[in-house]
Design a protein around this motif. Structure first.
Motif, short mmCIF file in Angstrom:
data_model
loop_
_atom_site.label_atom_id
_atom_site.label_comp_id
_atom_site.label_asym_id
_atom_site.label_seq_id
_atom_site.Cartn_x
_atom_site.Cartn_y
_atom_site.Cartn_z
N GLN A 53 0.81 -1.20 0.00
CA GLN A 53 0.00 0.00 0.00
C GLN A 53 0.85 1.27 0.00
N ALA A 54 1.39 1.64 1.10
CA ALA A 54 2.01 2.96 1.17
C ALA A 54 3.34 2.93 1.91
N THR A 55 4.07 1.85 1.79
CA THR A 55 5.35 1.72 2.48
C THR A 55 6.45 2.41 1.69
N PRO A 56 7.20 3.33 2.30
CA PRO A 56 8.32 3.95 1.59
C PRO A 56 9.42 2.93 1.38
N PRO A 57 10.34 3.18 0.46
CA PRO A 57 11.41 2.22 0.20
C PRO A 57 12.31 2.04 1.41
N VAL A 58 12.83 0.84 1.57
CA VAL A 58 13.70 0.56 2.71
C VAL A 58 14.91 1.47 2.69
N TRP A 59 15.45 1.75 1.50
CA TRP A 59 16.65 2.60 1.44
C TRP A 59 16.35 4.00 1.99
N GLY A 60 15.12 4.50 1.77
CA GLY A 60 14.76 5.81 2.31
C GLY A 60 14.68 5.79 3.83
N LEU A 61 14.10 4.71 4.36
CA LEU A 61 14.03 4.57 5.82
C LEU A 61 15.43 4.43 6.41
N LEU A 62 16.29 3.69 5.73
CA LEU A 62 17.68 3.56 6.20
C LEU A 62 18.36 4.93 6.23
N ALA A 63 18.13 5.72 5.18
CA ALA A 63 18.77 7.04 5.11
C ALA A 63 18.29 7.94 6.24
N LEU A 64 16.99 7.98 6.49
CA LEU A 64 16.46 8.83 7.55
C LEU A 64 16.96 8.37 8.92
N THR A 65 16.94 7.05 9.13
CA THR A 65 17.45 6.52 10.40
C THR A 65 18.90 6.89 10.60
N GLY A 66 19.70 6.74 9.53
CA GLY A 66 21.12 7.07 9.62
C GLY A 66 21.36 8.55 9.90
N MET A 67 20.60 9.42 9.27
CA MET A 67 20.77 10.86 9.49
C MET A 67 20.47 11.25 10.92
N MET A 68 19.39 10.70 11.47
CA MET A 68 19.02 11.05 12.84
C MET A 68 20.00 10.48 13.85
N LEU A 69 20.50 9.28 13.57
CA LEU A 69 21.46 8.68 14.48
C LEU A 69 22.81 9.41 14.41
N ALA A 70 23.25 9.76 13.20
CA ALA A 70 24.50 10.51 13.06
C ALA A 70 24.44 11.83 13.80
N SER A 71 23.28 12.48 13.78
CA SER A 71 23.13 13.75 14.49
C SER A 71 23.41 13.58 15.98
N ARG A 72 22.86 12.51 16.56
CA ARG A 72 23.08 12.28 17.99
C ARG A 72 24.52 11.89 18.30
N MET A 73 25.13 11.09 17.42
CA MET A 73 26.46 10.56 17.70
C MET A 73 27.57 11.59 17.55
N VAL A 74 27.27 12.76 17.02
CA VAL A 74 28.25 13.83 16.96
C VAL A 74 28.82 14.12 18.35
N LEU A 75 28.02 13.91 19.38
CA LEU A 75 28.40 14.27 20.74
C LEU A 75 29.13 13.15 21.48
N GLN A 76 29.32 11.99 20.86
CA GLN A 76 29.88 10.85 21.58
C GLN A 76 31.27 11.13 22.13
N VAL A 77 32.17 11.62 21.30
CA VAL A 77 33.54 11.89 21.75
C VAL A 77 33.62 13.14 22.64
#
Length: 410
Positions: free
Chosen positions: A215-239
Motif C-alpha cells: 500500500q504505502a510503504t516507503p522504500p527501505v533505502w529511504g528509511l535507512l537514510a532517515l534513520t542514519g541521518m538522525m542517528l549521526a546527528s546524535r552521535m556527533v556528541l559521543q567523543v
C-alpha cells in the motif's frame, strides 16, 4: 499504556528473557561508554595520538559491526538467530576482558575493532523476537527491546562513573566482560529454539504485512537514510560529551554519567508510548510525525548548547531522549514490515550495519568539529543536522502520501 501492557503479556515469557538479556548485556558494555576519552587521554603520549585514538576507540568497533552485521544476519536466517545471539555475547565477553588488560592505545583500538566484528547482538535478538512472536505487533516488540538497551545504558553509564570514581577503568571492563559471559551462557541454556514453521496466526500476520507493503510503504533505502541521518546527528556528541561536561560545567564523573544516562531515561519513558501511538498506523502517518520530532530535536540541542546551567542541561537531555524514543525503533519496524519473513535477519543486520556507518560518520564529524572550532560548536552543529533530517522526513512523507489509495488520509 494499558494496551501496551496487554501486548507485552501476549508476547509470553520469552520476551521477558530477551528483555533481561539485552538490558544486562548492553548495560554492561555501556559502563565504559562516556569515559573512553579519559582513558585514551591517560595513555596517549601526544595530543595528536589522543585526537586520533579518541575517535578510533568509538569508530573502530562500529566499523567492525558495519562490516559483519549483514553477514551475521544472513547466517542467522540460515542457522538460527539464537545461535548468533550466543556468538555475539561470547565475543563481547572475550574482547572486553582482553581490553581491560591493554595498556597500549593501539592495542586497545585493535581489540575494539575485533569486538565490533564479533558483536552484532541486537539484530539477531530482534529477528529472534519477531520469529518467536510470529511478527505480531513488531513495532511494540522492537521498541521494548530498544528500551532494554537504553535502560541498560542509563544504569551502565551511572554505574561506570561510580566504579571509576572508586576504582579504575580496568575494573569497569573486567566487570562488563564477566557479565557478558554470564549472559551468553544464559542465552544458550534458557532461550528456546523457535519452531521451524510459523503458526496460523503468524501466517495471517505475514499476509497482513504483505498487504501493508503493497500500500504505502516507503522504500527501505529511504528509511535507512532517515534513520542514519538522525542517528549521526546524535552521535556527533559521543567523543566530546565528557570533555564538554568537564570544561563547561566542571562536572564530576558521576554527574557526567548521570547526564549521559538521562538521554536513555527519556527514551525509556517515552518509547513505549510512541510505540503504542504508532501501532497499526500507516507509514504515511508515522513519517508525518517524524517531521515535528526532528524539529523538536533541533530546537532542544541548540538550547543545550546555549545553557550554562547543568540542571537545565540535564532536563534538556531528558526531553531530547523522549523525542528519540519515537525514531529509530519505529523506523526499523517499518523496514521489518516491508521485508519478507525469511529475510528478517538480513534486513535487520543491514539496518544495524547502516546505523553503525552513520554513527561512525557522526563521531568523525563531531570530533573533527571539536578540534577545529572547539567544544562549544558541537551543539549548534547537531541542531543543523537534525534540521537536515527534518527535510528528509518531509520527502519520505510526501512519497508515502503519494502512494495512498484515493480517499485515504493520514
Amino acid at each position: 499504556m494499558t494496551g501496551t501492557i496487554a501486548v507485552i503479556r501476549g508476547f509470553g515469557p520469552v520476551f521477558a528473557i530477551l528483555f533481561g538479556l539485552q538490558f544486562i548485556s548492553m548495560g554492561a558494555m555501556e559502563m565504559s561508554g562516556p569515559f573512553w576519552p579519559l582513558r585514551i587521554e591517560e595513555l596517549s603520549s601526544s595530543g595528536g595520538i589522543f585526537a586520533l585514538a579518541g575517535i578510533g576507540v568509538y569508530v573502530f568497533p562500529m566499523v567492525g559491526v558495519s562490516l559483519t552485521s549483514a553477514l551475521w544476519g544472513r547466517m542467522g536466517d540460515r542457522y538460527g538467530n539464537r545461535l548468533m545471539m550466543v556468538r555475539a555475547l561470547a565475543g563481547l565477553a572475550v574482547t572486553q576482558i582482553l581490553v581491560s588488560f591493554a595498556e597500549d592505545v593501539w592495542l586497545i583500538l585493535l581489540l575494539r575493532f575485533l569486538q565490533g566484528c564479533c558483536a552484532g547482538y541486537i539484530a539477531p535478538a530482534q529477528a529472534y523476537g519477531i520469529q518467536v512472536t510470529g511478527g505480531r505487533n513488531r513495532g511494540v516488540l522492537l521498541t521494548w527491546l530498544q528500551v532494554a538497551t537504553n535502560v541498560g545504558s542509563l544504569g551502565g553509564a551511572f554505574l561506570g562513573g561510580l566504579i571509576l570514581d572508586a576504582s579504575s577503568f580496568t575494573t569497569i571492563n573486567l566487570t562488563a566482560g564477566s557479565i557478558c559471559a554470564v549472559c551468553a551462557v544464559a542465552a544458550w541454556v534458557i532461550l528456546p529454539r523457535p519452531a521451524a514453521e510459523t503458526s496460523g496466526a503468524g501466517r495471517s500476520q505475514a499476509r497482513q504485512n504483505q498487504a501493508f507493503r503493497g500500500q504505502a510503504t516507503p522504500p527501505v533505502w529511504g528509511l535507512l537514510a532517515l534513520t542514519g541521518m538522525m542517528l549521526a546527528s546524535r552521535m556527533v556528541l559521543q567523543v566530546p560529551f565528557a570533555l564538554y561536561m568537564a570544561e563547561v560545567f566542571r562536572a564530576p564523573h558521576w554527574v557526567t554519567g548521570f547526564s549521559y544516562g538521562l538521554l536513555a531515561l527519556g527514551f525509556v519513558v517515552a518509547a513505549p508510548l510512541w510505540a503504542q501511538f504508532f501501532n497499526d498506523r500507516p507509514a504515511s502517518f508515522i513519517l508525518g510525525w517524524m517531521i515535528p520530532i526532528a524539529g523538536g530535536c533541533a530546537l532542544l540541542t541548540i538550547l543545550a548548547g546555549l545553557t550554562r546551567s547543568v540542571e537545565y542541561f540535564a532536563a534538556i537531555y531528558l526531553f531530547w531522549g523522549g523525542l528519540l524514543g519515537g525514531t529509530t525503533p519505529i523506523l526499523v519496524a517499518l523496514m521489518s514490515a516491508a521485508t519478507a519473513d525469511g529475510r528478517q535477519g538480513s534486513v535487520l543486520g543491514t539496518a544495524q550495519s547502516w546505523q553503525q556507518i552513520a554513527s561512525v560518520a557522526g563521531i568523525a564529524i563531531g570530533a573533527g568539529t571539536t578540534q577545529i572550532f572547539g567544544l562549544t560548536s558541537v551543539y549548534p552543529l547537531v541542531s543543523l543536522l537534525y534540521a537536515a533530517s527534518l527535510f528528509a522526513a518531509v520527502g519520505l512523507w510526501f512519497f508515502a502520501r503519494s502512494r495512498l489509495p484515493v480517499g485515504d488520509s493520514l
